[in-house]
Enzyme design. Structure first.
Site, PDB file in Angstrom:
ATOM      1  N   HIS A 100     -78.866  25.759  -1.479  1.00  0.00           N
ATOM      2  CA  HIS A 100     -80.291  26.001  -1.333  1.00  0.00           C
ATOM      3  C   HIS A 100     -81.100  24.696  -1.508  1.00  0.00           C
ATOM      4  CE1 HIS A 100     -79.281  26.514  -5.665  1.00  0.00           C
ATOM      5  NE2 HIS A 100     -80.329  26.248  -5.691  1.00  0.00           N
ATOM      6  N   HIS A 102     -84.329  22.831  -1.709  1.00  0.00           N
ATOM      7  CA  HIS A 102     -85.976  23.098  -2.417  1.00  0.00           C
ATOM      8  C   HIS A 102     -86.923  22.287  -1.727  1.00  0.00           C
ATOM      9  CE1 HIS A 102     -84.480  24.438  -6.460  1.00  0.00           C
ATOM     10  NE2 HIS A 102     -83.467  23.843  -6.241  1.00  0.00           N
TER      11      HIS A 102
HETATM   12  P1  AMP Z   1     -81.108  25.177  -8.749  1.00  0.00           P
HETATM   13  O1  AMP Z   1     -81.054  24.656  -9.990  1.00  0.00           O
HETATM   14  O2  AMP Z   1     -81.074  24.145  -7.494  1.00  0.00           O
HETATM   15  O3  AMP Z   1     -79.568  26.183  -8.369  1.00  0.00           O
HETATM   16  O4  AMP Z   1     -82.184  26.381  -8.670  1.00  0.00           O
HETATM   17  C1  AMP Z   1     -82.317  27.626  -8.514  1.00  0.00           C
HETATM   18  C2  AMP Z   1     -83.534  28.030  -8.406  1.00  0.00           C
HETATM   19  O5  AMP Z   1     -83.579  29.554  -8.049  1.00  0.00           O
HETATM   20  C3  AMP Z   1     -84.517  27.804  -9.333  1.00  0.00           C
HETATM   21  O6  AMP Z   1     -85.604  27.191  -9.024  1.00  0.00           O
HETATM   22  C4  AMP Z   1     -84.930  29.334  -9.592  1.00  0.00           C
HETATM   23  O7  AMP Z   1     -86.177  29.371  -9.876  1.00  0.00           O
HETATM   24  C5  AMP Z   1     -84.483  30.017  -8.594  1.00  0.00           C
HETATM   25  N1  AMP Z   1     -84.299  31.434  -8.353  1.00  0.00           N
HETATM   26  C6  AMP Z   1     -83.321  32.192  -9.264  1.00  0.00           C
HETATM   27  N2  AMP Z   1     -83.449  33.342  -8.801  1.00  0.00           N
HETATM   28  C7  AMP Z   1     -84.218  33.722  -8.012  1.00  0.00           C
HETATM   29  C8  AMP Z   1     -84.569  34.860  -7.340  1.00  0.00           C
HETATM   30  N3  AMP Z   1     -84.278  36.100  -7.618  1.00  0.00           N
HETATM   31  N4  AMP Z   1     -85.574  34.672  -6.591  1.00  0.00           N
HETATM   32  C9  AMP Z   1     -86.237  33.415  -6.129  1.00  0.00           C
HETATM   33  N5  AMP Z   1     -85.704  32.263  -6.539  1.00  0.00           N
HETATM   34  C10 AMP Z   1     -84.810  32.384  -7.804  1.00  0.00           C
END
Ligand code: AMP
Ligand code: ZN
Length: 142
Positions: A100, A102
């Site tokens: 993903h 950001h």
């Molecule tokens: P990472 O640390 O790069 O894996 O970031 C994961 C991101 O996913 C974090 O910024 C979370 O806030 C976001 N996240 C986790 N669960 C969800 C969800 N169900 N819907 C939207 N964002 C999410």
């Protein structure tokens, strides 16, 4: 689809999300715990854990979506700029093991930091060490 992956569940509609973009290979939705207004995650619909796991055409589609989304997001929240990045691997802070990107909108004087803030202690590398790293990277690419 990976059964226990929350982002695969979002792609499948099993978990709700504020989707802002969708095509046959990529989906984007607002981060549930945003670092700023408009913080968006851009993901391949297929499950891949790391950037290097993506087939080249999917990597291109993903970046194409990021390229389109940036200005749309900045304009929607009246941002001045954005940080765009991937936590690629657990040691880099990746918590959800589904690739993903950001997109984090930024605002003049918002108190945030540049992407350089992700680094730990800076290494003190000699010219020879830097030359060696550059050569190793180039040769790994064949
Ligand atoms: P990472 O640390 O790069 O894996 O970031 C994961 C991101 O996913 C974090 O910024 C979370 O806030 C976001 N996240 C986790 N669960 C969800 C969800 N169900 N819907 C939207 N964002 C999410
Ligand atoms: Zn997944």
């Amino acid at each position: 689809m990976s059964e226990d992956c929350i982002f695969c569940q979002i792609v499948d509609g099993e978990i709700p999300a504020r989707t802002v973009y969708e095509d046959e290979s990529v989906t984007a939705f607002l981060d549930a715990n945003p670092l700023s207004a408009g913080h968006t995650l851009v993901i391949p619909r297929d499950h891949h854990a790391r950037l290097a796991d993506l087939p080249a055409d999917l990597a291109a589609d993903l970046f194409g979506a990021i390229h389109r989304l940036g200005p749309a997001i900045e304009s929607a929240v009246d941002a001045d700029a954005a940080n765009v990045g991937f936590n690629d691997g657990e040691a880099a802070g990746q918590e959800v093991p589904h690739v993903h990107g950001h997109i984090v909108p930024r605002f003049e004087g918002d108190g945030g930091a540049p992407i350089h803030a992700v680094g730990g202690d800076r290494p003190d590398l000699s010219d020879e060490e830097l030359d060696g790293i550059a050569e190793d990277v180039a040769s790994n690419l064949g």
